[in-house]
Motif scaffolding. Sequence first.
Motif, PDB file in Angstrom:
ATOM      1  N   ALA A  91       0.856  -1.188   0.000  1.00 19.89           N
ATOM      2  CA  ALA A  91       0.000   0.000   0.000  1.00 19.89           C
ATOM      3  C   ALA A  91       0.888   1.233   0.000  1.00 19.89           C
ATOM      4  CB  ALA A  91      -0.913   0.001   1.226  1.00 19.89           C
ATOM      5  N   SER A  92       0.470   2.264  -0.712  1.00 20.05           N
ATOM      6  CA  SER A  92       1.249   3.495  -0.784  1.00 20.05           C
ATOM      7  C   SER A  92       0.321   4.687  -0.643  1.00 20.05           C
ATOM      8  CB  SER A  92       2.022   3.579  -2.105  1.00 20.05           C
ATOM      9  OG  SER A  92       1.121   3.554  -3.203  1.00 20.05           O
ATOM     10  N   ILE A  93       0.909   5.849  -0.424  1.00 21.80           N
ATOM     11  CA  ILE A  93       0.112   7.046  -0.180  1.00 21.80           C
ATOM     12  C   ILE A  93       0.620   8.203  -1.024  1.00 21.80           C
ATOM     13  CG2 ILE A  93       1.526   7.697   1.819  1.00 21.80           C
ATOM     14  CD1 ILE A  93      -1.091   8.756   3.119  1.00 21.80           C
ATOM     15  N   VAL A  94      -0.312   8.958  -1.583  1.00 21.25           N
ATOM     16  CA  VAL A  94      -0.015  10.202  -2.294  1.00 21.25           C
ATOM     17  C   VAL A  94      -0.349  11.328  -1.337  1.00 21.25           C
ATOM     18  CG1 VAL A  94      -0.502  11.657  -4.298  1.00 21.25           C
ATOM     19  CG2 VAL A  94      -0.572   9.157  -4.514  1.00 21.25           C
ATOM     20  N   PHE A  95       0.672  11.992  -0.809  1.00 16.28           N
ATOM     21  CA  PHE A  95       0.451  12.997   0.219  1.00 16.28           C
ATOM     22  C   PHE A  95      -0.080  14.297  -0.368  1.00 16.28           C
ATOM     23  CE2 PHE A  95       3.688  10.288   2.216  1.00 16.28           C
ATOM     24  CZ  PHE A  95       3.067  10.032   3.426  1.00 16.28           C
ATOM     25  N   GLN A  96      -0.749  15.048   0.497  1.00 16.97           N
ATOM     26  CA  GLN A  96      -1.247  16.361   0.120  1.00 16.97           C
ATOM     27  C   GLN A  96      -0.060  17.316  -0.022  1.00 16.97           C
ATOM     28  OE1 GLN A  96      -4.088  17.843   2.906  1.00 16.97           O
ATOM     29  NE2 GLN A  96      -4.242  19.847   1.981  1.00 16.97           N
ATOM     30  N   GLY A 113      12.458   6.087  -8.517  1.00 18.75           N
ATOM     31  CA  GLY A 113      13.136   4.798  -8.503  1.00 18.75           C
ATOM     32  C   GLY A 113      13.552   4.323  -7.121  1.00 18.75           C
ATOM     33  N   GLU A 114      13.590   5.234  -6.146  1.00 16.26           N
ATOM     34  CA  GLU A 114      14.079   4.857  -4.816  1.00 16.26           C
ATOM     35  C   GLU A 114      13.278   3.718  -4.171  1.00 16.26           C
ATOM     36  OE1 GLU A 114      15.408   6.952  -0.600  1.00 16.26           O
ATOM     37  OE2 GLU A 114      14.224   8.075  -2.063  1.00 16.26           O
ATOM     38  N   PRO A 115      11.940   3.764  -4.145  1.00 17.48           N
ATOM     39  CA  PRO A 115      11.222   2.642  -3.525  1.00 17.48           C
ATOM     40  C   PRO A 115      11.461   1.308  -4.238  1.00 17.48           C
ATOM     41  CG  PRO A 115       9.693   4.171  -4.583  1.00 17.48           C
ATOM     42  CD  PRO A 115      11.014   4.838  -4.544  1.00 17.48           C
ATOM     43  N   ILE A 116      11.714   1.342  -5.540  1.00 14.32           N
ATOM     44  CA  ILE A 116      12.022   0.100  -6.257  1.00 14.32           C
ATOM     45  C   ILE A 116      13.347  -0.460  -5.768  1.00 14.32           C
ATOM     46  CG2 ILE A 116      12.408  -0.949  -8.518  1.00 14.32           C
ATOM     47  CD1 ILE A 116      10.776   1.316  -9.756  1.00 14.32           C
ATOM     48  N   ARG A 117      14.351   0.411  -5.621  1.00  9.63           N
ATOM     49  CA  ARG A 117      15.661  -0.040  -5.179  1.00  9.63           C
ATOM     50  C   ARG A 117      15.618  -0.560  -3.736  1.00  9.63           C
ATOM     51  NH1 ARG A 117      17.182   4.325  -8.722  1.00  9.63           N
ATOM     52  NH2 ARG A 117      18.683   3.554 -10.266  1.00  9.63           N
ATOM     53  N   ARG A 160       1.606  14.384 -10.547  1.00 15.01           N
ATOM     54  CA  ARG A 160       1.761  13.171 -11.350  1.00 15.01           C
ATOM     55  C   ARG A 160       3.003  12.382 -10.926  1.00 15.01           C
ATOM     56  NH1 ARG A 160      -1.076  13.439 -16.554  1.00 15.01           N
ATOM     57  NH2 ARG A 160      -2.427  15.272 -16.536  1.00 15.01           N
ATOM     58  N   VAL A 161       4.074  13.090 -10.589  1.00 18.86           N
ATOM     59  CA  VAL A 161       5.281  12.423 -10.096  1.00 18.86           C
ATOM     60  C   VAL A 161       4.978  11.679  -8.800  1.00 18.86           C
ATOM     61  CG1 VAL A 161       7.576  12.816  -9.094  1.00 18.86           C
ATOM     62  CG2 VAL A 161       6.926  13.952 -11.225  1.00 18.86           C
ATOM     63  N   MET A 162       4.208  12.305  -7.909  1.00 15.22           N
ATOM     64  CA  MET A 162       3.838  11.644  -6.657  1.00 15.22           C
ATOM     65  C   MET A 162       3.025  10.383  -6.926  1.00 15.22           C
ATOM     66  SD  MET A 162       5.037  13.071  -3.936  1.00 15.22           S
ATOM     67  CE  MET A 162       3.948  12.306  -2.750  1.00 15.22           C
ATOM     68  N   ILE A 163       2.128  10.443  -7.903  1.00 20.28           N
ATOM     69  CA  ILE A 163       1.325   9.260  -8.242  1.00 20.28           C
ATOM     70  C   ILE A 163       2.218   8.174  -8.832  1.00 20.28           C
ATOM     71  CG2 ILE A 163      -0.537   8.410  -9.726  1.00 20.28           C
ATOM     72  CD1 ILE A 163      -1.810  11.209  -9.445  1.00 20.28           C
ATOM     73  N   ALA A 164       3.164   8.572  -9.701  1.00 24.83           N
ATOM     74  CA  ALA A 164       4.105   7.599 -10.262  1.00 24.83           C
ATOM     75  C   ALA A 164       4.921   6.936  -9.161  1.00 24.83           C
ATOM     76  CB  ALA A 164       5.025   8.286 -11.270  1.00 24.83           C
ATOM     77  N   MET A 165       5.357   7.720  -8.187  1.00 25.86           N
ATOM     78  CA  MET A 165       6.132   7.169  -7.081  1.00 25.86           C
ATOM     79  C   MET A 165       5.291   6.186  -6.269  1.00 25.86           C
ATOM     80  SD  MET A 165       8.180   9.254  -4.107  1.00 25.86           S
ATOM     81  CE  MET A 165       8.646  10.469  -5.328  1.00 25.86           C
TER      82      MET A 165
END
Length: 322
Positions: A91-96, A113-117, A160-165
């Motif tokens: 589970a992940s979160i997109v912060f305000q 890429g950090e969470p993938i690594r 959009r970057v936050m959603i991608a992350m």
Amino acid sequence: MSDLLHVRDLHVTYRTDEGPLSAVRGIDLRVGRGEVLGIAGESGCGKSTLASTVLRLQPASADVTGAVLFDGADVLTMRWGDLRAVRWAGASIVFQGALHSLNPVRRVGVQIGEPIRVHEPEVGDDEVDARVTDLLEQVGLPAARAAAYPHQLSGGQRQRVMIAMALACRPDLVVADEPTTALDVMVQAQVLDLLSGLVRDLGVGMVVISHDLSVLADVCDRIAVMYAGRVVEQGPADEVFGRALHPYAAALSAAFPRVGDPASRYAPAGLPGDPPDPRESVAGCSFAPRCARAVERCRSEEPPLEEHLPGRTAACWRIGEP
């Protein structure tokens, strides 16, 4: 539909110098796979506290009781190693406020890429870069934006970057806390379309939190309306938005102007008064001081959240009365 997330009798109270502050009071919610649940309510009603508690991100000053079951396991009691595995990968979160959530001195591609690594150390650098490119394209950004710093992107691009992350480790559940705050109407529509498409294409479960009931009506299957730390109404999104049972849910819906409706255009739709101070206990219904339909019973007895129509629950003594 199996429950991906089941919040059961959740209470969150903050310890403060001025005494205990009750932010969430007895929340019960369910989210299935491929389903979008919306959480609506004014600022201070407990929405963000609920969002953070789903992944056990609440501060040390919070006392939490109840259960948050993710895929059957209680997030609130699981060991640190298990919890670390759930975050991002499960589970992940997109912060305000994406600008405050992104690291200003690191390129966004590195941050995606950090969470993938971290969670998939066996994945090589080339594959990480390829997945970052795919994620950026998935959220409608060119691969070249991976080299940008957060301040070089617009508000909508940062969101959009936050959603991608949040999607980097292919989670089953995404919690989006006010994902369209401070965005203009056009970009807001694009982000909402993006979220809807992700649920449709990837089959993830999603919780979208917003003060704007109209935003939730566009993307959610069901809506839960919160007031003073409680859910006061829950049901299918179109029914809650169009035919609210609880007076507070009706006020939120009325605050959204309807194009072509003269009554909506000219009649004031504001709600007088303010939410109660969470540090003070309120006898009866917490909405009673602001409710035009309140009677004496409302001021002395707190109504339970009960089913009044199939699939529709609300906490109000006056439902069905003239």
